[in-house]
Design an enzyme around this catalytic site. Structure first.
Site, PDB file in Angstrom:
ATOM      1  N   TRP A  28     -34.784  56.946 -59.827  1.00 14.43           N
ATOM      2  CA  TRP A  28     -35.427  57.978 -60.648  1.00 14.43           C
ATOM      3  C   TRP A  28     -36.236  58.811 -59.670  1.00 14.43           C
ATOM      4  O   TRP A  28     -37.246  58.369 -59.135  1.00 14.43           O
ATOM      5  CB  TRP A  28     -36.303  57.308 -61.704  1.00 14.43           C
ATOM      6  CG  TRP A  28     -36.759  58.186 -62.807  1.00 14.43           C
ATOM      7  CD1 TRP A  28     -36.008  58.788 -63.763  1.00 14.43           C
ATOM      8  CD2 TRP A  28     -38.114  58.539 -63.098  1.00 14.43           C
ATOM      9  NE1 TRP A  28     -36.808  59.501 -64.627  1.00 14.43           N
ATOM     10  CE2 TRP A  28     -38.103  59.356 -64.244  1.00 14.43           C
ATOM     11  CE3 TRP A  28     -39.341  58.237 -62.500  1.00 14.43           C
ATOM     12  CZ2 TRP A  28     -39.265  59.891 -64.798  1.00 14.43           C
ATOM     13  CZ3 TRP A  28     -40.506  58.754 -63.046  1.00 14.43           C
ATOM     14  CH2 TRP A  28     -40.449  59.576 -64.185  1.00 14.43           C
ATOM     15  N   GLY A  41     -41.121  52.339 -55.956  1.00 11.84           N
ATOM     16  CA  GLY A  41     -42.526  52.586 -55.642  1.00 11.84           C
ATOM     17  C   GLY A  41     -42.702  53.845 -54.817  1.00 11.84           C
ATOM     18  O   GLY A  41     -41.791  54.672 -54.697  1.00 11.84           O
ATOM     19  N   GLU A  71     -54.115  63.200 -81.940  1.00 13.95           N
ATOM     20  CA  GLU A  71     -53.069  62.340 -81.388  1.00 13.95           C
ATOM     21  C   GLU A  71     -52.996  61.012 -82.137  1.00 13.95           C
ATOM     22  O   GLU A  71     -51.905  60.490 -82.383  1.00 13.95           O
ATOM     23  CB  GLU A  71     -53.327  62.115 -79.898  1.00 13.95           C
ATOM     24  CG  GLU A  71     -52.377  61.130 -79.219  1.00 13.95           C
ATOM     25  CD  GLU A  71     -50.919  61.532 -79.268  1.00 13.95           C
ATOM     26  OE1 GLU A  71     -50.069  60.671 -78.959  1.00 13.95           O
ATOM     27  OE2 GLU A  71     -50.597  62.696 -79.616  1.00 13.95           O
ATOM     28  N   LYS A 127     -49.687  59.483 -84.137  1.00 14.38           N
ATOM     29  CA  LYS A 127     -49.066  58.186 -83.870  1.00 14.38           C
ATOM     30  C   LYS A 127     -48.809  57.432 -85.172  1.00 14.38           C
ATOM     31  O   LYS A 127     -47.743  56.830 -85.360  1.00 14.38           O
ATOM     32  CB  LYS A 127     -49.959  57.341 -82.947  1.00 14.38           C
ATOM     33  CG  LYS A 127     -49.993  57.807 -81.524  1.00 14.38           C
ATOM     34  CD  LYS A 127     -48.766  57.445 -80.707  1.00 14.38           C
ATOM     35  CE  LYS A 127     -47.747  58.538 -80.605  1.00 14.38           C
ATOM     36  NZ  LYS A 127     -48.063  59.812 -80.079  1.00 14.38           N
ATOM     37  N   GLU A 129     -45.927  59.093 -87.148  1.00 14.85           N
ATOM     38  CA  GLU A 129     -44.606  58.963 -86.539  1.00 14.85           C
ATOM     39  C   GLU A 129     -43.944  57.634 -86.871  1.00 14.85           C
ATOM     40  O   GLU A 129     -42.738  57.592 -87.147  1.00 14.85           O
ATOM     41  CB  GLU A 129     -44.724  59.095 -85.012  1.00 14.85           C
ATOM     42  CG  GLU A 129     -44.959  60.507 -84.522  1.00 14.85           C
ATOM     43  CD  GLU A 129     -45.102  60.563 -83.013  1.00 14.85           C
ATOM     44  OE1 GLU A 129     -44.509  61.460 -82.401  1.00 14.85           O
ATOM     45  OE2 GLU A 129     -45.811  59.715 -82.442  1.00 14.85           O
ATOM     46  N   HIS A 165     -66.126  71.361 -95.324  1.00 18.25           N
ATOM     47  CA  HIS A 165     -65.430  72.608 -95.632  1.00 18.25           C
ATOM     48  C   HIS A 165     -64.090  72.334 -96.302  1.00 18.25           C
ATOM     49  O   HIS A 165     -63.159  73.137 -96.178  1.00 18.25           O
ATOM     50  CB  HIS A 165     -65.246  73.432 -94.355  1.00 18.25           C
ATOM     51  CG  HIS A 165     -66.530  73.888 -93.750  1.00 18.25           C
ATOM     52  ND1 HIS A 165     -67.182  75.037 -94.135  1.00 18.25           N
ATOM     53  CD2 HIS A 165     -67.314  73.320 -92.803  1.00 18.25           C
ATOM     54  CE1 HIS A 165     -68.297  75.177 -93.435  1.00 18.25           C
ATOM     55  NE2 HIS A 165     -68.394  74.138 -92.617  1.00 18.25           N
TER      56      HIS A 165
END
Length: 611
Positions: A74, A101, A484, A488, A491, A507
């Site tokens: 990768w 690494g 976020e 989560k 989802e 409000h």
């Protein structure tokens, strides 16, 4: 998170290590290669692309015997090309090496080796390692001693495996930081970067620890420290099914990836901090000080979780750099006639680097003259390629659709970029900059501490799993985390979850608070703590169930909340990296209680490639 496999024994080596490598394809990769040792030389075949490309070139090698190693890469240092693929080899073709690494000091070592006449065929940091082994072998005359000496010269994270024509029935491996396991057989032995690779052949596994060095022959395994001291590690019997083993023993990729966050954060920092506690981002080295200081406006563009990371960055950049920062949802950006010019520095954030609406926004910003810096996880992706510069998160492949480690590493990269720009503009003293860096370095341990208290979150999840309405409240940085956290839960549990800036409570949203409604209140920002406390009391007065997220040692909410989740004390600006972790765990555990499909939730995909 690349794949490593190795084999010594009577089976055809090439066929065996490739079959093992197939079991690791879930990790993600962009090139692959194999090496097999025999008397006189090492045969190496490698190719950019998926394993099928490599396999098409192996017809004459399938039945080759000898110590064998294989790798899926990768890309980090250098693009996903055949020369950059592993294994890398010595100038005489007699030594081959694969590596996971990052070698932090590879530039200095490369310069030293070039000066001595070594020739490099790739752009990678890994190739430095094989030349160091080659040089040491010429001096010492033994492979084991040569590898040990080479490892004393490198700094950074590595798992390596080496085969050589000098010892065609022997493999060597060593590790620090990056995972490596041994599979113990009868008259044969295996090595790999993860357990699934060996499960077809053996269930007896030794997990190597940092600083371990192993020699594998068909007859057995010798395990020592890097300095040569004998080590005993008790093998364990793998009892998982193969699908579970791919998840490292975790029931879901999401939980595995939550647990990987301390390591992912450390990997994101690696190579970007100097010994004097300064931030240095090599990917931004192409910009002059004058260019970086000359941008009058910053624009951040992203979707979903990445957008929430951008919201954290907006506040951080504005406070640190004292210039306006705008955050846009990518799908809205190019249809809004954005105020972008050559004086705009535009940050594009995407885990996959292929998000269609984000890519379209990038192209529009570029057309308008903006300078594009992307924050991406997947090397060689479209967004990375089309940006003027790309700062990779180095999180490793993320399998679960709901992002966890990609999000926290995006935050870490954005903090680093902010500090880098502040240093360019001399907005911090050296001491203040160093203090920030030390606080960043402490974050992986803080996250590890939160994960270690997961049982407390599990107890809470069991009590809340039958509820149907959740609100998340926060102020400042906590508001971005609330967004976020709510995402989560939506989802993966399919529950109604909404996030609001806590000051907006009166409000409108307060009308929805009643007994049975869960309100998660993040309170990590000292400057607005008293305001947040007032909001919490308003919720409690109307019968809402309050879950507080506070620092350890903070007791001012004890009497006003129904449940408390505590996180280690960190610098308030950096709290989002830590405070999101119990929220990830809570979402995961509620979804698990409800029997939801977690890794692949309905209607969602990991990479959104259409607008």
């Amino acid at each position: 998170m690349c794949g490593i496999t190795g084999y010594v024994g009577p089976r055809p080596g090439v066929r065996t290590v490739i079959e093992m490598l197939r079991r690791l394809e879930y990790r993600g990769y962009d090139s692959a290669g194999v090496a097999v040792a025999s008397e006189g030389d090492v045969q190496i075949v490698k190719a950019a692309g998926k394993l099928a490309v490599l396999e098409s070139q192996l017809q004459d090698h399938w039945e080759t015997h000898g110590a064998s190693i294989a790798h899926t890469r990768w890309a980090t240092h250098g693009g996903p090309t055949t020369p950059n693929a592993h294994p890398h080899f010595s100038h005489d073709g007699k030594i081959a090496l694969i590596h996971n690494g990052i070698i932090e000091n590879y530039q200095e070592l490369r310069a030293e080796l070039l000066a001595e006449g070594f020739v490099f065929a790739s752009e990678t940091d890994t190739e430095v390692m094989v030349h160091l082994v080659d040089r040491a072998f010429r001096k010492l005359g033994g492979m084991e001693a040569a590898i040990r000496e080479a490892l004393t010269l490198v700094t950074g994270a590595y798992s390596i495996a080496v085969c050589a024509s000098h010892e065609p029935e022997t493999l060597y491996c060593a590790k620090t930081a990056s995972p490596l396991i041994l599979g113990l057989g009868e008259g044969e032995n295996f090595l790999a970067s993860d357990i699934p690779a060996v499960m077809r052949y053996t269930r007896r596994v030794v997990v190597l620890e940092d600083g371990d060095f192993a020699k594998l022959t068909p007859e057995g395994v010798t395990l020592t420290s890097l300095t040569g001291a004998a080590i005993h590690r008790e093998p364990f019997q793998v009892t998982w099914d193969e699908q579970t083993a791919e998840k490292g023993g975790f029931p879901h990729f999401m939980l595995k990836e939550i647990h990987e966050q301390p390591r992912a954060l450390a990997d994101t920092l690696r190579g970007r901090l100097t010994e004097s506690d300064r931030v240095f981002i090599p990917e931004l080295d192409g910009f002059t000080k004058e260019q970086l200081a000359g941008f009058t406006h910053i624009h951040i563009v992203a979707c979903g979780t990445a957008y929430h990371a951008g919201m954290v960055a907006k506040r951080f950049f504005e406070n640190l750099l004292r210039r306006p920062v705008e955050v846009s949802v990518a799908s809205e950006f190019r249809y809004a006639d954005p105020l972008v010019s050559p004086q705009t520095l535009c940050f594009i954030i995407s885990q996959s680097g292929e998000t269609a609406d984000t890519l379209a926004a990038l192209r529009e910003a570029k057309r308008l003259g903006a300078t594009i810096v992307s924050v991406v996880n997947v090397v060689g992706s479209s967004i990375a390629r089309e940006s003027h510069a790309c700062v990779y998160t180095q999180a490793g492949p993320e399998i679960c659709v709901a992002s966890t480690k990609a999000y926290v590493t995006q935050l870490m990269v954005l903090y680093l970029i902010g500090l880098h720009l502040a240093a360019v503009e001399e907005r911090l003293t050296d001491e203040a900059h160093a203090d920030f860096v030390r606080d960043l370095v402490a974050l992986p341990d803080a996250v590890e501490s939160v994960i270690g208290n997961a049982l407390l979150v599990e107890d809470l999840a069991a009590q809340l799993a039958d509820r149907s309405v959740f609100f998340y409240l926060g102020r400042g940085y906590d508001f971005a985390v609330a967004l976020e956290a709510a995402l989560k839960l939506k989802e993966i549990s399919y529950l109604h979850a909404e996030a609001y800036a806590a000051g907006e409570l009166k409000h409108g949203p307060l009308a929805l608070i009643e007994p049975g409604v869960i309100v998660v209140c993040l309170a990590t920002q000292p400057a607005v703590f008293e305001k947040m406390l007032s909001n919490i009391k308003e919720v409690a007065a109307r019968g809402g169930t309050v879950v507080g997220v506070v620092y350890e040692g903070e007791h001012r909410l004890d009497s006003s909340t129904d449940h408390l989740l505590r996180i280690p004390q960190v610098r308030p600006e950096l709290a989002p990296i830590v405070s999101i972790v119990p929220m990830q765990l809570l979402a995961y555990l509620i979804a698990k209680q409800r029997g939801c499909e977690i890794d692949m939730p309905r209607n969602l995909a990991k990479s959104v490639t259409v607008e």
